[in-house]
Design a protein around this motif. Structure first.
Motif, short mmCIF file in Angstrom:
data_model
loop_
_atom_site.label_atom_id
_atom_site.label_comp_id
_atom_site.label_asym_id
_atom_site.label_seq_id
_atom_site.Cartn_x
_atom_site.Cartn_y
_atom_site.Cartn_z
N ALA A 111 -1.38 4.61 5.97
CA ALA A 111 -2.05 4.91 7.23
C ALA A 111 -3.47 4.35 7.25
CB ALA A 111 -2.08 6.42 7.45
N ALA A 112 -4.18 4.49 6.13
CA ALA A 112 -5.54 3.96 6.06
C ALA A 112 -5.54 2.43 6.16
CB ALA A 112 -6.19 4.40 4.75
N TRP A 113 -4.57 1.82 5.53
CA TRP A 113 -4.46 0.35 5.57
C TRP A 113 -4.14 -0.10 7.00
CZ3 TRP A 113 -0.76 -2.82 1.88
CH2 TRP A 113 -1.28 -4.11 1.73
N ALA A 114 -3.26 0.64 7.67
CA ALA A 114 -2.91 0.28 9.05
C ALA A 114 -4.12 0.41 9.97
CB ALA A 114 -1.77 1.18 9.54
N ASP A 115 -4.91 1.47 9.79
CA ASP A 115 -6.11 1.65 10.61
C ASP A 115 -7.08 0.49 10.40
OD1 ASP A 115 -5.14 4.00 11.62
OD2 ASP A 115 -6.28 5.30 10.26
N ALA A 116 -7.25 0.10 9.14
CA ALA A 116 -8.16 -1.01 8.85
C ALA A 116 -7.65 -2.31 9.47
CB ALA A 116 -8.32 -1.18 7.34
N ALA A 117 -6.32 -2.51 9.42
CA ALA A 117 -5.75 -3.73 10.00
C ALA A 117 -5.92 -3.74 11.52
CB ALA A 117 -4.27 -3.83 9.63
N HIS A 118 -5.75 -2.58 12.16
CA HIS A 118 -5.97 -2.49 13.61
C HIS A 118 -7.42 -2.84 13.95
CE1 HIS A 118 -2.31 -1.25 15.50
NE2 HIS A 118 -2.14 -0.20 14.72
N GLU A 119 -8.34 -2.33 13.15
CA GLU A 119 -9.75 -2.62 13.38
C GLU A 119 -10.02 -4.12 13.26
OE1 GLU A 119 -14.17 -1.52 11.51
OE2 GLU A 119 -12.36 -0.47 10.82
N GLY A 120 -9.41 -4.73 12.24
CA GLY A 120 -9.58 -6.17 12.06
C GLY A 120 -8.97 -6.97 13.20
N ALA A 121 -7.82 -6.50 13.70
CA ALA A 121 -7.17 -7.20 14.81
C ALA A 121 -8.05 -7.17 16.05
CB ALA A 121 -5.81 -6.56 15.10
N ARG A 122 -8.71 -6.04 16.28
CA ARG A 122 -9.63 -5.96 17.43
C ARG A 122 -10.86 -6.83 17.21
NH1 ARG A 122 -8.07 -0.47 17.00
NH2 ARG A 122 -9.96 -0.01 15.80
N LEU A 123 -11.31 -6.86 15.96
CA LEU A 123 -12.51 -7.63 15.63
C LEU A 123 -12.29 -9.13 15.86
CD1 LEU A 123 -15.39 -7.78 14.39
CD2 LEU A 123 -14.28 -7.93 12.15
N TYR A 124 -11.16 -9.63 15.38
CA TYR A 124 -10.89 -11.07 15.51
C TYR A 124 -10.29 -11.43 16.86
CZ TYR A 124 -11.99 -11.74 10.59
OH TYR A 124 -12.64 -11.80 9.38
N GLY A 125 -9.72 -10.42 17.52
CA GLY A 125 -9.21 -10.63 18.87
C GLY A 125 -7.75 -11.03 18.91
N PRO A 126 -7.03 -10.53 19.93
CA PRO A 126 -5.62 -10.91 20.08
C PRO A 126 -5.50 -12.39 20.42
CG PRO A 126 -6.40 -9.70 22.01
CD PRO A 126 -7.49 -9.62 21.00
N GLY A 127 -4.42 -12.98 19.95
CA GLY A 127 -4.20 -14.40 20.22
C GLY A 127 -4.79 -15.32 19.18
N THR A 128 -5.65 -14.78 18.31
CA THR A 128 -6.19 -15.60 17.21
C THR A 128 -5.27 -15.46 16.01
OG1 THR A 128 -7.54 -13.81 16.28
CG2 THR A 128 -8.53 -15.14 18.03
N ALA A 146 -0.56 -4.16 10.70
CA ALA A 146 -0.74 -2.77 11.12
C ALA A 146 0.56 -2.18 11.65
CB ALA A 146 -1.83 -2.69 12.19
N HIS A 147 1.26 -2.95 12.47
CA HIS A 147 2.52 -2.45 13.04
C HIS A 147 3.57 -2.24 11.96
CE1 HIS A 147 1.23 -4.37 17.11
NE2 HIS A 147 0.78 -3.14 16.98
N PHE A 148 3.61 -3.14 10.97
CA PHE A 148 4.57 -2.98 9.88
C PHE A 148 4.30 -1.70 9.09
CE2 PHE A 148 5.32 -3.38 5.31
CZ PHE A 148 6.71 -3.51 5.31
N ASN A 189 5.58 3.94 7.60
CA ASN A 189 5.27 5.37 7.52
C ASN A 189 6.23 6.19 8.38
OD1 ASN A 189 3.28 5.51 5.65
ND2 ASN A 189 1.68 6.23 7.04
N LYS A 190 6.58 5.66 9.54
CA LYS A 190 7.51 6.38 10.41
C LYS A 190 8.88 6.48 9.76
CE LYS A 190 9.32 6.46 15.14
NZ LYS A 190 9.31 5.79 16.46
N ASP A 191 9.31 5.40 9.10
CA ASP A 191 10.60 5.42 8.41
C ASP A 191 10.58 6.40 7.24
OD1 ASP A 191 11.62 3.57 10.14
OD2 ASP A 191 11.31 1.86 8.81
N MET A 192 9.44 6.46 6.53
CA MET A 192 9.32 7.39 5.41
C MET A 192 9.40 8.83 5.90
SD MET A 192 6.32 5.55 3.19
CE MET A 192 6.18 6.88 2.00
N ASP A 193 8.77 9.08 7.03
CA ASP A 193 8.78 10.43 7.58
C ASP A 193 10.15 10.78 8.15
OD1 ASP A 193 7.40 12.88 8.74
OD2 ASP A 193 8.15 11.93 10.55
N GLY A 194 10.82 9.78 8.70
CA GLY A 194 12.15 10.02 9.25
C GLY A 194 12.15 10.34 10.73
#
Length: 306
Positions: free
Chosen positions: A174-191, A201-203, A208-213
């Motif tokens: 979850a922490a890694w996904a949050d950081a990846a989302h932040e990076g995606a916003r920082l660099y911008g979509p389409g880059t 982040a989506h992966f 996590n969703k699959d682990m939770d069930g």
């Protein structure tokens, strides 16, 4: 007596503490025992919802009669050693240091689920320094705990070891996904970088969703019953809870039992089951020290008198 085996009187204290909604740490303080002793005792005897002092004492007596003298104090057989090596191999492939994997497997395959440094050294045929370093690593990542007594120190595999491992992995993802989302916003979509980080982040979120069930999984059911008990506003039976949720009785009973056995999933709330079988939701007292609990009670009393 601290460090000795639990007595029938100790088990009655545990049962009474569970019935009163006390956490493992508070019960352990009352017994002058390590918290791990109480949690292990409860886990091996049905969990918090089903623990019975008389049944636990009978089971302990039966285990003592079956246990050969000197178990875990002699070298393991070549067959056992070969199995231990096979069991350790996948852990090493997953990234666990080899010695840490061997120590962990040694503890898992010991009769009592715990060994001293001397016993581990003899069992594995390695140096005390190697054992010490491996235990320190396993303790740091939450797979092993220490039980200190007046005469010795034992290393233990906790009853909820794999649950804690799963939780640590989920939180890391979850922490890694949050950081990846932040990076995606920082660099911008389409880059290139932004798209790469968004995919990461989506992966991780899907993982996590699959682990939770998802809905209907054991984890989701545990959280649902705890929320339902809290909203009930008072003690409620498993059957009444099942009826309110529209669940089969077995599903509600299992979820309540799981939530009682694995309170780390519902932290900081825990379930309390009274002698009549009704459940209430309470704050986990083992999150606080005795001094903190006392200070809060003093403050609450002062506020009530004001």
């Amino acid at each position: 007596m601290p460090g000795g085996r639990l007595t029938a009187a100790d088990r009655r204290v545990i049962a009474e503490g569970l019935a009163a909604g006390l956490g493992y740490a508070e019960i352990a303080r009352r017994l002058d025992r390590p918290t791990s002793t109480v949690s292990r005792e409860v886990a091996r005897n049905g969990g918090g919802a089903d623990y019975r002092a008389s049944d636990a004492s009978a089971a302990a007596g039966e285990r003592a009669r079956r246990r050969p003298p000197g178990t875990d104090r002699v070298a393991v057989s070549p067959t056992d050693r070969g199995f231990a090596e096979r069991l350790a191999a996948p852990l090493v492939e997953m990234g666990l240091p080899r010695m840490a994997a061997r120590v962990l497997v040694g503890l898992v395959t010991s009769t009592a689920g715990g060994l001293t440094a001397t016993e581990l050294t003899a069992r594995l045929g390695v140096s005390p320094a190697s054992v010490s370093k491996a235990v320190a690593y396993l303790e740091r990542i939450g797979l092993v705990t220490r039980e200190r007594t007046a005469r010795r120190e034992r290393y233990l595999v906790g009853p909820d070891m794999w649950t804690r491992t799963w939780l640590a992995s989920a939180r890391s993802n979850a922490a890694w996904a949050d950081a990846a989302h932040e990076g995606a916003r920082l660099y911008g979509p389409g880059t290139p970088v932004g798209d790469r980080l968004a995919e990461m982040a989506h992966f991780l979120e899907r993982l996590n969703k699959d682990m939770d069930g998802g809905p209907g999984s054991p984890t989701a059911d545990m959280l649902t019953v705890v929320a339902a008990v809290m909203h009930a506003g008072g003690p409620i039976t498993a059957d009444d809870l099942a009826s309110a949720l529209g669940w089969p009785p077995d599903r509600a009973t299992l979820a309540l039992a799981d939530a009682s056995r694995f309170p780390m999933f519902t932290d900081p709330v825990a379930l309390h089951r009274d002698p009549s079988g009704r459940y209430t939701a309470v704050a986990r007292s083992d999150r606080l020290t005795g001094a903190q609990l006392s200070a809060l009670k003093v403050r609450a009393n002062s506020s009530a008198q004001a």
